[in-house]
Motif scaffolding. Structure first.
Motif: not given
Length: 425
Positions: A280-291
């Protein structure tokens, strides 16, 4: 202008609290930008009646103008991204800067940063926006330090013969207009919120030979560009049994035969889980960019209230994939004892499991390759010579060139990934 009567103490208190937060988050890193934010009265550039706590909020924009449907088409950007983009541009006293997208406040900040010996030109396509910006800049003492121009900045701007040390684009851009590069000096910086298959990053670029390479990138969202540089999404509506809709929004290529999805929400929902977890609280915004970079059929989702997906809103994110007659979307489920969540995909359609599996495979690929390294971006204008892309480099075709997104390999990637996984796995 916001003519609410605030005493000097309350305004100073709110403004200093904002700057302190920006410093604490390291969105402001230089004394000259700190001084600008402590000096320019943000509350005098927002709409009449806007409360100080809204005006001086770190994370949220303040709307300036809406279209007839209520959609924001001009705003004072969130303070955090204004600060960060000015830092990305590496501006200082005596420099020249072109701002694409006006509002007044950001131009005043730029004027403070470059000082009396610098030059600031602010351009917007909307005459109402430029008239308002001129009025507010005049009223706050910056009218003589900022030239406001009404024009479509997709085209070269007449009368601007000297190149600029920096260009800041403050609207969401699908591409880089050749005119911007014409206005940029040989060693200048351009900072642009670049839309890449629906995902935006505010990227700082510098020239390197015949192309641009990134120096920094920030997660951000901006109102889309208008005029010749506009790029509209294509939206498809999937009705449910109650006449409400799930909206699939494509910025890139649209899968063929979207009509195959007719009635898909009436099918049973399936799910596939990845084994990839995050605290919890860790960003995973670059997963969206990977998609956006590597998942064919990628789209963004929006849902009407009352749909089954809306009811489970806390467990999914608005990113999906279409596979022929089925679609899947990113979802999470909690780990035991509050240890975080596991990524997966939920799906509808006769081949929903295949769609969900395609998304899960990319979650696992991101986990193996990209979750602990920052991506690098490059822009290759038409006529430049991009190299053959590597295995972990995506190529996005634009109107005036190519964008590449690369995740560099790291020696200790495998060891680093282990620290981020569920320790029981």
């Amino acid at each position: 202008m916001n003519t609410l009567r605030h005493d000097d103490a309350s305004v100073s208190e709110f403004r200093d609290a904002l700057v302190d937060k920006l410093l604490d988050r390291r969105m402001i890193t230089s004394p000259v930008v700190e001084r600008a934010f402590r000096t320019v009265p943000r509350h005098l550039f927002v709409a009449e009646g806007t409360p100080l706590d809204v005006t001086y909020n770190v994370d949220n924009p303040v709307a300036i103008k809406r279209d007839p449907d209520g959609v924001i088409i001009s705003s004072t950007s969130a303070a955090y991204i204004q600060a960060r983009m000015i830092e990305q541009a590496e501006l200082g006293p005596g420099m020249s800067v072109l701002e694409i997208g006006s509002g007044g406040y950001n131009a005043a900040l730029l004027a403070e940063v470059v000082g009396p010996a610098g030059r600031v030109v602010s351009v917007d396509i909307d005459p109402e926006v430029t008239d308002r910006a001129r009025e507010l800049l005049d009223a706050t003492g910056y009218g003589s330090r900022v030239a406001v121009v009404q024009a479509d900045a997709e085209n070269p701007l007449p009368g601007l013969h000297e190149p600029f040390d920096a260009i800041l684009v403050t609207v969401g851009a699908w591409d880089l207009a050749p005119a911007w590069l014409e206005h940029l000096s040989a060693d200048g910086r351009i900072v642009v919120p670049l839309r890449m298959n629906g995902i935006t990053r505010a990227i700082g670029f510098r020239r390197e030979g015949d192309h641009l390479v990134s120096t920094s990138a920030e997660v951000a969202g901006f109102v889309p560009m208008q005029g010749e540089g506009a790029r509209d999404e294509r939206v498809f509506l999937l009705p449910d049994r109650n006449g409400r809709h799930v909206k699939l929004r494509f910025e890139g290529d649209v899968p063929q035969e979207m009509s195959l999805l007719d009635g898909v929400l009436a099918t049973d929902r399936g799910e596939v889980w990845s084994g990839v977890t995050i605290r919890h609280g860790v960003s995973f915004a670059d997963l969206h960019l990977w998609f956006a970079a590597f998942l064919p059929g990628f789209c963004k989702l929006a849902v009407d209230e009352g749909t089954d997906m809306a009811a489970e809103r806390k467990g999914w994110f608005p990113f999906g994939v279409v596979r022929e007659d089925s679609f899947a979307y990113l979802a999470v489920r909690p780990l035991p004892e509050g240890g975080g969540v596991e990524f997966g995909a939920r799906a509808y359609g006769p081949h929903g499991e295949a769609a969900a599996t395609a998304m899960v495979e990319q979650i696992r690929a991101w986990d193996r390759t990209a979750r602990i390294v920052e991506p690098a971006f490059a822009y290759w204008p038409a006529g430049s010579q991009p190299p053959e892309p590597g295995e972990d480099t995506a190529v996005l075709v634009k109107a005036h060139g190519l964008v590449t997104i690369s995740w560099p390999p790291t020696v200790d990637a495998a060891a680093g990934q282990g620290a981020l996984h569920n320790p029981e796995k």
